[in-house]
Write a protein that holds these residues in place. Structure first.
Motif, PDB file in Angstrom:
ATOM      1  N   GLU A 274       0.794  -1.363  -0.060  1.00 15.22           N
ATOM      2  CA  GLU A 274       0.078  -0.047  -0.052  1.00 15.22           C
ATOM      3  C   GLU A 274       0.927   1.469  -0.162  1.00 15.22           C
ATOM      4  O   GLU A 274       0.297   2.428   0.024  1.00 15.22           O
ATOM      5  CB  GLU A 274      -0.926   0.152   1.117  1.00 15.22           C
ATOM      6  CG  GLU A 274      -1.921  -0.982   1.336  1.00 15.22           C
ATOM      7  CD  GLU A 274      -3.236  -0.805   0.352  1.00 15.22           C
ATOM      8  OE1 GLU A 274      -3.569   0.184   0.288  1.00 15.22           O
ATOM      9  OE2 GLU A 274      -3.498  -1.792  -0.160  1.00 15.22           O
ATOM     10  N   GLY A 275       2.166   0.990   0.056  1.00 12.55           N
ATOM     11  CA  GLY A 275       3.169   2.310   0.081  1.00 12.55           C
ATOM     12  C   GLY A 275       3.140   2.737   1.296  1.00 12.55           C
ATOM     13  O   GLY A 275       3.429   4.118   1.521  1.00 12.55           O
ATOM     14  N   GLN A 276       2.870   2.279   2.350  1.00 12.11           N
ATOM     15  CA  GLN A 276       2.825   2.789   3.589  1.00 12.11           C
ATOM     16  C   GLN A 276       3.813   2.261   4.647  1.00 12.11           C
ATOM     17  O   GLN A 276       3.912   2.650   5.856  1.00 12.11           O
ATOM     18  CB  GLN A 276       1.526   2.506   4.447  1.00 12.11           C
ATOM     19  CG  GLN A 276       0.246   3.263   3.676  1.00 12.11           C
ATOM     20  CD  GLN A 276       0.223   4.711   3.842  1.00 12.11           C
ATOM     21  OE1 GLN A 276       1.057   5.180   4.200  1.00 12.11           O
ATOM     22  NE2 GLN A 276      -0.697   5.217   3.463  1.00 12.11           N
ATOM     23  N   TYR A 277       4.714   1.566   4.074  1.00 16.56           N
ATOM     24  CA  TYR A 277       5.967   0.993   4.939  1.00 16.56           C
ATOM     25  C   TYR A 277       6.975   1.307   4.131  1.00 16.56           C
ATOM     26  O   TYR A 277       7.348   0.973   3.040  1.00 16.56           O
ATOM     27  CB  TYR A 277       5.696  -0.564   5.142  1.00 16.56           C
ATOM     28  CG  TYR A 277       7.010  -1.222   5.843  1.00 16.56           C
ATOM     29  CD1 TYR A 277       7.234  -1.108   7.194  1.00 16.56           C
ATOM     30  CD2 TYR A 277       7.861  -1.790   5.037  1.00 16.56           C
ATOM     31  CE1 TYR A 277       8.433  -1.526   7.865  1.00 16.56           C
ATOM     32  CE2 TYR A 277       9.173  -2.390   5.745  1.00 16.56           C
ATOM     33  CZ  TYR A 277       9.595  -2.157   7.125  1.00 16.56           C
ATOM     34  OH  TYR A 277      10.565  -2.493   7.416  1.00 16.56           O
ATOM     35  N   LEU A 278       7.852   2.047   4.752  1.00 15.89           N
ATOM     36  CA  LEU A 278       9.415   2.739   4.150  1.00 15.89           C
ATOM     37  C   LEU A 278      10.279   1.511   4.616  1.00 15.89           C
ATOM     38  O   LEU A 278      10.403   1.291   5.700  1.00 15.89           O
ATOM     39  CB  LEU A 278       9.523   4.182   4.813  1.00 15.89           C
ATOM     40  CG  LEU A 278      10.848   4.654   4.165  1.00 15.89           C
ATOM     41  CD1 LEU A 278      10.760   5.987   4.045  1.00 15.89           C
ATOM     42  CD2 LEU A 278      12.153   4.124   5.172  1.00 15.89           C
ATOM     43  N   ASN A 279      10.773   0.887   3.719  1.00 15.89           N
ATOM     44  CA  ASN A 279      11.853  -0.208   3.909  1.00 15.89           C
ATOM     45  C   ASN A 279      13.201   0.416   4.215  1.00 15.89           C
ATOM     46  O   ASN A 279      13.737   0.736   3.139  1.00 15.89           O
ATOM     47  CB  ASN A 279      11.677  -1.051   2.738  1.00 15.89           C
ATOM     48  CG  ASN A 279      12.972  -2.271   2.962  1.00 15.89           C
ATOM     49  OD1 ASN A 279      13.165  -2.451   4.094  1.00 15.89           O
ATOM     50  ND2 ASN A 279      13.194  -2.841   1.772  1.00 15.89           N
TER      51      ASN A 279
END
Lengths: 471, 294, 297
Positions: A274-279
């Protein structure tokens, strides 16, 4: 830097004409040099840690190798020198030996070479390995009985480090996982800054609100670290491995294909999708911190060990930081597992050094020192009294961010899952989990279930290999 | 050599393009532009590191902030004093100089024997030396540490220099260089009955200045950059070397943020001595440091 | 190798001259290497503790491990890319340095400085600058070209970044040798070609390359060794072998097995195999160059 080491340093390089320079740079401890005494010369050839004669009284020097850098390293230095002042004839040389891994390797090498440190800091997941290596003495045999009453130590800490009824090492820096969040970002996204999310779904929802409002680029981040997975399994009362998490017998099976584990990885992979976790990268603590403090993300999964510096860091970056308990699936809360490290003492020490090490360890875990340690870092005090005293002093009312961590710890219900797993190959298991997550979020994404099957198989493979070694 | 047969089959436009490219390639301007471009790319990380070394922790994290920062030289000061980089630099300098002198001396002697002596199993001895290039450091560490303890060298200057004062590369380079020295000179020396050591000092060393400079630079940089071994074998922080010191900087955090300005300053400081050695020796290096083979 | 008259004959003297080097090499390289070989038949717990003889089990484990085969493949590919890349780029820069008339020293120093930077420090700094989401270089790359460089999850990208960094780090070493070699080509050999008006590129290929072939051989060997052994800190600090083992070089796997996963015995077997592989490669390279290199003068 101590006078003894300086003297030896000077002697070593003196021939090269560097003596003068070294003398200058060591100037800050020059004031102590008069009491080096006439016995100094005879002590030249002894290695650090030997007992050397100095102005009449016997001085025992012990080496303390640890993995704490920066501000925390300095705090350890100052604790060590405070101890020296009040202890009679004990000197503590505290040295940072790099990372936890490097400290462990340096210690093992030194033990084998016959010149070990008196105290070595070993990370929690090295516990089983350290016991199996047979080079350390149980700490309860070293501490003078009248100095320490272990009943007073935090249960969850003792539960982790006491194995088969024996306390092998002195719990020192204990932490667990919590989330930090950006109160200002919450406010500007119309979220209640005093009611942070408590569930997996809540984190996703809050993240969406935060990014939709343009408060941050990405909802949340935390290091791609197996430690968080372990915590989330514990919260769901799911053991990591069989045989009561390896505490009732050697672990042989892994539980990464359990429902609890699937819930965690489905959520985590979806969050990335969802593009909500920055790795930030594998075990990338400082990158995750950077992303949060520079306000690229609104939430950060981290360790309680940095509450003090992080609160200040947020202030420097112009926002107010809040702490919240680890979000869990559906708010299920069995509890968390202790992380961090403990202090070990090699068997091969002579009795003078062993006694000195015992003294130091006992002193270090006294409430006064523990309070200082706790309030300056965020690591738990390992003694119940320290917490009660701080409560009485109103510390937690003034610093509510610290309270979250203590509450989370105290609410933990004892079970094999929350005692934490014991594995000789814990480091490898962690690597397998972390690399597994990366393959879940790659473009040609394999299904979460598929990868979990792989993780299970690989961890069990590693366990079998290890068990075969120790049997 | 100047004929151009391989272009015969090409089509006219492609030939024209080729000629134009070639003409451009042959101009002086091209050389400068290409060089400047290539070097800018190569040097970019250093430029960024220098910029960041002057910035405060917060400034470093602003990716759009590419000017010199507000920290000025304070990061350098902190690294040198608070983090003891000055002392580590001295330790590293002593270690590196000892290794350079030791390695160059031992390798000159070995090359002298290999090139100017006739003795049994020459080739085997040379191969025996060369094979040591293939033993990676990480695996050697455990047995080597044990050996240092047995020798009583642990935690001393000996332990961080001793294992490095012989090297296959240096012996190889000196050997190749000696073999390129004109035979007539050797012949003269032999006719004059010059002993091997004075032959080395009076004839070979003066003729090998460039090669010695080259080997010294490479050895110095190699020694200066040692990290893993000193970390393990040196337990006194006051005897530690600069690369380990930089590692300590990486652990330094301020209000939870890694102090990149400090790390960059440390890296720049630690880069200066090897650069100084390069600058000092680059002339002989450029002129005579080449591998020839007769 | 030419037969030239060696002026000295005393075997004793030769022995004395060689003894210091040999003693150091035997004590500090061969002895640990032999010890490593011995350990490869044992299994261990923490570093050297708890040794148990297991025969060739460690070798069998390697031979049957898919991960090890992939690591081998990746390492060979990496070495090939690094050797070719380093030589191509450094030859380009060196030739320009050789041809440039003004400011050669300045250019030279600017070109070789990364070599003076320790690999571990270089890796730390570059990781910071190239971080997929937080790095300054990736930021501008995305701002200027719209390209995202997510080398944390893409295997090929991670491999590419690693090769680029490894090449960058090794340029200086190559340039030093190449510039010197070019400077050493006797003018007499190049004069006639120059007078014939041979272009710069063709001069390089037809005249210079054959003449500096001994240096090229040496560099191929040294770059191979660097690619197999020296790139360890880059992997350790930048990719940890991932993603999906795309950058799991043999030297990194070996180190991790020894120091993180506490299997020194297995790592010793890996080290023995690695020694074998690189020896064979080196032998082939030297053989090939013996046959094809042009030794001028």
């Amino acid at each position: 830097m101590t006078r003894n080491t300086r003297r030896r340093f000077v002697k070593t390089v003196g021939a090269a004409g560097i003596a003068g320079l070294a003398g200058c740079t060591g100037g800050q401890d020059g004031g102590q040099s008069p009491d080096e005494g006439a016995g100094g010369d005879s002590a030249e050839t002894t290695t650090a840690g030997e007992t050397t004669g100095s102005s009449g009284t016997e001085t025992t020097t012990i080496k303390f190798w640890h993995a704490m850098g920066g501000d925390i390293g300095k705090l350890i230095d100052s604790l060590a020198s405070e101890f020296e002042q009040q202890a009679d004839g004990i000197r503590v040389e505290a040295t940072q030996k790099g990372s936890y891994r490097e400290t462990l390797n340096a210690t093992t090498s030194a033990v084998q070479a016959g010149n070990p440190p008196a105290i070595a800091q070993i990370f929690e997941i090295g516990t089983q390995l350290a016991i199996d290596s047979g080079v350390f003495a149980p700490v309860e045999d070293i501490i003078p009985e009248d100095r320490v009453n272990f009943d007073n130590y935090l249960d969850s800490v003792l539960n982790y480090y006491r194995i088969d009824g024996t306390l092998h090492s002195m719990p020192f820096n204990s932490s667990n996982a919590i989330f930090y969040y950006n109160k200002d970002a919450f406010e500007s996204a119309g979220l209640d800054p005093e009611a942070p999310p408590t569930t997996f779904q809540g984190v996703l929802d809050a993240s969406t609100e935060l990014t939709d409002a343009g408060a941050v680029d990405t909802g949340t981040t935390w290091p791609n670290h197996s430690w968080f997975v372990e915590q989330w399994l514990a919260e769901q009362n799911q053991t990591l491995v069989n045989n009561e998490n390896g505490r009732a017998g050697r672990a042989t099976e892994a539980h990464f294909e359990s429902e609890a584990s699937k819930t965690v990885f489905d959520w985590w992979a979806n969050l990335h999708g969802e593009g909500q976790y920055l790795n930030p990268g594998i075990e990338a603590w400082s990158e995750a911190q950077q992303a949060f403090l520079t306000q690229k993300t609104g939430l950060l999964g981290y360790s309680t060990s940095s509450i003090a510096p992080m609160t200040e860091g947020a202030r420097n970056n112009g926002f107010e930081l809040g702490t919240m308990r680890l979000p869990t699936p559906g708010g299920q809360r069995q509890g968390v597992v202790i992380g961090g490290a403990s202090l070990w003492t090699p068997k091969s020490l002579d009795s003078a050094k062993q006694d000195a090490a015992g003294e130091f360890l006992a002193w270090l875990t006294e409430p006064a020192q523990q309070k200082r340690w706790h309030t300056n870092t965020g690591y738990f005090p390992v003694r119940e009294e320290a917490i009660t005293q701080l409560e009485d002093e109103g510390f937690y009312d003034e610093n509510p961010n610290f309270r979250t961590a203590i509450d989370q710890l105290r609410e933990t219900e004892d079970s094999p899952a929350t005692r934490g797993a014991l594995m000789g190959t814990f480091t490898k298991a962690r690597t397998i989990v972390e690399e597994g997550y990366v393959s879940m979020i790659q473009n040609d994404d394999r299904s979460v279930d598929d990868v979990l099957g792989d993780i299970d198989a690989q961890v069990e493979d590693a366990l079998a290999g290890y068990n075969q070694k120790v049997n | 050599m100047a004929t151009n047969t391989d272009t015969a089959t090409e089509t006219a436009p492609s030939r024209r393009l080729r000629t134009r490219l070639e003409r451009a390639f042959n101009g002086d301007l091209f050389v400068h532009v290409a060089l400047a471009g290539a070097i800018a790319l190569v040097a970019l990380p250093l430029v960024l590191a220098v910029i960041m070394s002057t910035q405060s922790t917060t400034e470093v994290y602003e990716v759009t902030n590419l000017g010199l920062g507000s920290a000025g030289l304070s990061n350098y000061e902190t690294a040198l004093t608070e983090y003891n980089l000055t002392r580590y630099m001295i330790n590293s300098a002593v270690m590196s100089v000892v290794i350079v002198v030791g390695k160059v001396s031992l390798s000159l002697l070995a090359a002298l024997a290999l090139v100017y002596y006739r003795f049994p199993f020459e080739r085997a001895v040379f191969t025996f030396i060369l094979l040591t290039l293939l033993v990676p450091v990480p695996v050697r560490i455990v047995p080597l540490f044990q050996l240092m303890a047995d020798l009583g060298w642990a935690n001393s200057l000996l332990s961080i220099t001793g294992p490095y004062i012989a090297s296959a590369t240096a012996v190889f380079l000196f050997r190749q260089h000696f073999m390129s020295i004109p035979e007539s000179l050797v012949e003269n020396a032999r006719l004059d009955g010059v002993g091997p050591l004075s032959f080395l000092v009076r004839v070979l060393i003066p003729m090998s200045r460039g090669m010695i400079a080259g080997v010294s630079v490479i050895t110095f940089i190699y020694a200066w950059n040692q990290y893993l071994w000193p970390l393990i074998v040196v337990s006194d922080q006051s005897k530690q070397v600069v690369q380990v010191g930089i590692k300590f900087l990486q652990g330094a955090s301020q209000s939870g943020l890694t102090q990149w300005g400090l790390i960059m300053a440390g890296a720049v400081i630690a880069l200066l001595p090897p650069l100084a050695v390069l600058v000092a020796l680059h002339r002989p290096l450029l002129e005579t440091f080449a591998i020839q083979q007769k | 190798m030419s037969d030239f008259t060696k002026p000295y004959r005393s075997t004793t003297q030769a022995g004395l001259l060689l003894v210091p080097t040999l003693v150091v090499l035997v004590a500090f390289l061969y002895y640990p290497a032999v010890e490593t070989f011995r350990l490869s038949f044992f299994q261990t717990l923490l570093l050297g503790t708890g040794q148990q003889f297991v025969g060739i089990d460690n070798y069998v484990a390697l031979a049957t491990s898919a991960e090890y085969r992939q690591s081998l493949f990746v390492s060979v590919l990496f070495a090939a890319a690094v050797v070719v890349g380093t030589l191509a780029v450094s030859l380009f820069i060196s030739y320009l340095l050789f041809e440039v008339r003004a400011g050669a020293s300045g250019y030279l120093l600017a070109a070789i400085w990364p070599y003076a930077l320790p690999t571990a420090v270089a890796a730390t700094i570059l990781l910071f600058m190239l971080h997929p989401t937080l790095g300054i270089v990736t930021h501008y790359l995305e701002a200027l070209t719209g390209l995202t460089l997510d080398w944390f999850t893409s295997g090929p990208l991670a491999f590419g970044v690693l090769v680029a960094v490894a090449v960058w780090k090794q340029l200086g070493y190559n340039i030093i040798f190449l510039v010197a070699a070019l400077n050493n080509v006797p003018e007499t050999l190049t004069e006639s070609a120059r007078l014939d008006g041979v272009g710069r590129l063709r001069m390089l290929v037809r005249v210079y390359l054959p003449l500096i072939s001994p240096t090229l051989t040496f560099l191929v060997v040294m770059n191979t060794i660097y690619a197999f052994f020296g790139a360890f800190p880059l992997v350790d600090l930048m990719t940890s072998g991932g993603p999906n083992n795309a950058t799991n070089l043999l030297i990194f796997k070996l180190y991790r097995d020894a120091f993180s996963f506490n299997s020194l015995g297995l790592a010793s077997a890996e080290s023995t195999v690695l020694f074998g592989i690189v020896s064979i490669l080196m032998y082939v390279q030297l053989r090939f160059s013996d046959r094809h290199a042009h030794y001028g003068a």
